[in-house]
Enzyme design. Structure first.
Site, mmCIF file in Angstrom:
data_model
loop_
_atom_site.group_PDB
_atom_site.id
_atom_site.type_symbol
_atom_site.label_atom_id
_atom_site.label_comp_id
_atom_site.label_asym_id
_atom_site.label_seq_id
_atom_site.Cartn_x
_atom_site.Cartn_y
_atom_site.Cartn_z
ATOM 1 N N HIS A 96 -41.111 -30.738 22.269
ATOM 2 C CA HIS A 96 -39.725 -30.289 22.107
ATOM 3 C C HIS A 96 -38.777 -30.938 23.114
ATOM 4 O O HIS A 96 -37.551 -30.869 22.930
ATOM 5 C CB HIS A 96 -39.621 -28.775 22.257
ATOM 6 N N ASP A 133 -48.185 -29.501 15.049
ATOM 7 C CA ASP A 133 -47.744 -28.228 15.598
ATOM 8 C C ASP A 133 -46.854 -27.543 14.569
ATOM 9 O O ASP A 133 -46.115 -28.196 13.830
ATOM 10 C CB ASP A 133 -46.958 -28.478 16.891
ATOM 11 N N HIS A 180 -44.204 -25.905 14.932
ATOM 12 C CA HIS A 180 -42.793 -26.088 15.230
ATOM 13 C C HIS A 180 -42.457 -27.584 15.184
ATOM 14 O O HIS A 180 -43.238 -28.413 15.637
ATOM 15 C CB HIS A 180 -42.455 -25.530 16.615
ATOM 16 N N ASP A 194 -50.639 -23.633 16.429
ATOM 17 C CA ASP A 194 -49.914 -22.405 16.126
ATOM 18 C C ASP A 194 -49.593 -22.246 14.644
ATOM 19 O O ASP A 194 -48.898 -21.298 14.261
ATOM 20 C CB ASP A 194 -48.641 -22.296 16.972
#
Length: 342
Positions: free
Chosen positions: A130, A167, A169, A254
């Protein structure tokens, strides 16, 4: 730290005790993630991986992605234990942890491209995907995988690196870093809608990078068949055509059904299947593979999924299962077909 010895050809596992000193309190991205993984790996004799201490990233390596004033801002914030944003906590131990978390993937790239191994894993924290060039966010201080990919391009002279981010996200930071280059093919599978709210299918890169960002949103509730279909019928064909000299994986866990921060339905075995697709791609192209730890916040799901991933990447004995195209992968292939033969 210990000297683990050298076994040429063994897969490599990079780790460092500083990962435990990045104190985030009761935050989901906490120090307990690392011991949870390592206990399960140790119980399986580390799957034959050779353990290595991750060095610190140098300023020169970080500067390939992040400007000097940003690096200094992170250092000072860590010294004072000041949060970089509401989700991105620091403590006095965070600076060393962040340097090692970026340095591990760089050392992994050096080893892979130097012919010491064909497979590596960087099992450190904080995560990185991120972090944008000027901005820390989403638990991430430096964009570890981008620093490693840039090192492969700039220090080793590679022309093409493939980065797959699974991931749950969106890897907005990695997407931003490589948005305007055709030297990196970036593919991200991520739940949509979900934090950070970026990564629509229509975001395909810009300038020279037009078509080199494959953003593949997955709806809440999507499971193994949907994720495998997208990888098998969109990601892998594009990557084969791109013909990378190195494959890197932003390995977040996740999207597991047990994870508290998202709503996808992957099982532990699903990560073995995803990794099998990557293993077969790398074998067909005869290039090395390196994976870098990102998210994953249910400790049992995280640790078992890391083991499943590394076991599958290391073991060519079982071919990954094949799935049919579904409406999601059909839509993505239609949208991206003007760039790649899908």
């Amino acid at each position: 730290m210990a000297d683990y010895g050298i076994r040429i050809g063994a897969p490599l596992y990079f780790r460092h005790s500083s990962s435990l000193e990045h104190d985030t309190g009761s935050h989901p991205e906490g120090p307990g993630r690392i011991p949870a993984i390592e206990r399960v790996m140790d119980a399986r004799d580390w799957l034959g991986f050779e353990l290595r201490d991750a060095p610190q990233a140098t300023t020169e390596q970080l500067l390939r992605v992040h400007p000097g004033e940003y690096i200094e801002h992170v250092r000072r914030s860590c010294e004072r234990g000041v949060a970089l944003d509401p989700d991105t906590i620091t403590s006095p131990g965070s600076w060393a942890a962040a340097l090692h978390a970026a340095g591990g993937p760089v050392a992994m790239v050096d080893a892979l491209l130097g012919g010491e191994a064909r497979l590596g894993f960087s099992g450190l924290r904080p995560p990185g995907h991120h972090a944008e060039t000027h901005t820390a966010m989403g638990f991430c201080l430096f964009n570890n995988i981008s620093v490693a990919a840039r090192h492969a391009l700039d220090a080793h002279g590679l022309a093409r690196v493939f980065v797959l981010d699974w991931d749950v996200h969106h890897g907005n930071g990695t997407n931003e870093v490589f948005h305007e280059t055709n030297a990196v093919l970036f593919a991200s599978l991520h739940q949509w809608p979900l934090y950070p709210g970026t990564g629509p299918l229509e975001d395909v890169g810009s300038g020279e990078g037009d078509g080199f960002s494959l953003n593949l949103p997955m709806p809440p509730g999507s499971g193994e068949d949907e994720w495998l279909s997208m990888v098998q019928h969109v990601v892998i064909p594009a990557a084969r055509e791109f013909d990378p000299q190195l494959v890197l994986v932003s390995a977040g866990f996740d999207a597991h059904r047990a994870d508290p921060l998202a709503n996808c339905m992957l099982e532990t075995r699903s990560y073995a299947e995803l990794a099998g697709q990557v293993r077969e791609l790398a074998a067909a192209l005869d290039v090395p593979v390196g994976a870098v730890l990102e998210g994953g916040y249910d400790l049992d799901a995280l640790s078992s999924s890391v083991v499943a991933t590394l076991g599958s990447l290391a073991d060519a004995g079982q071919a990954p299962r094949s799935v049919e195209r579904d409406p999601l992968s059909e839509r993505a292939a239609s949208a991206l077909g003007r760039y790649w033969r899908l």
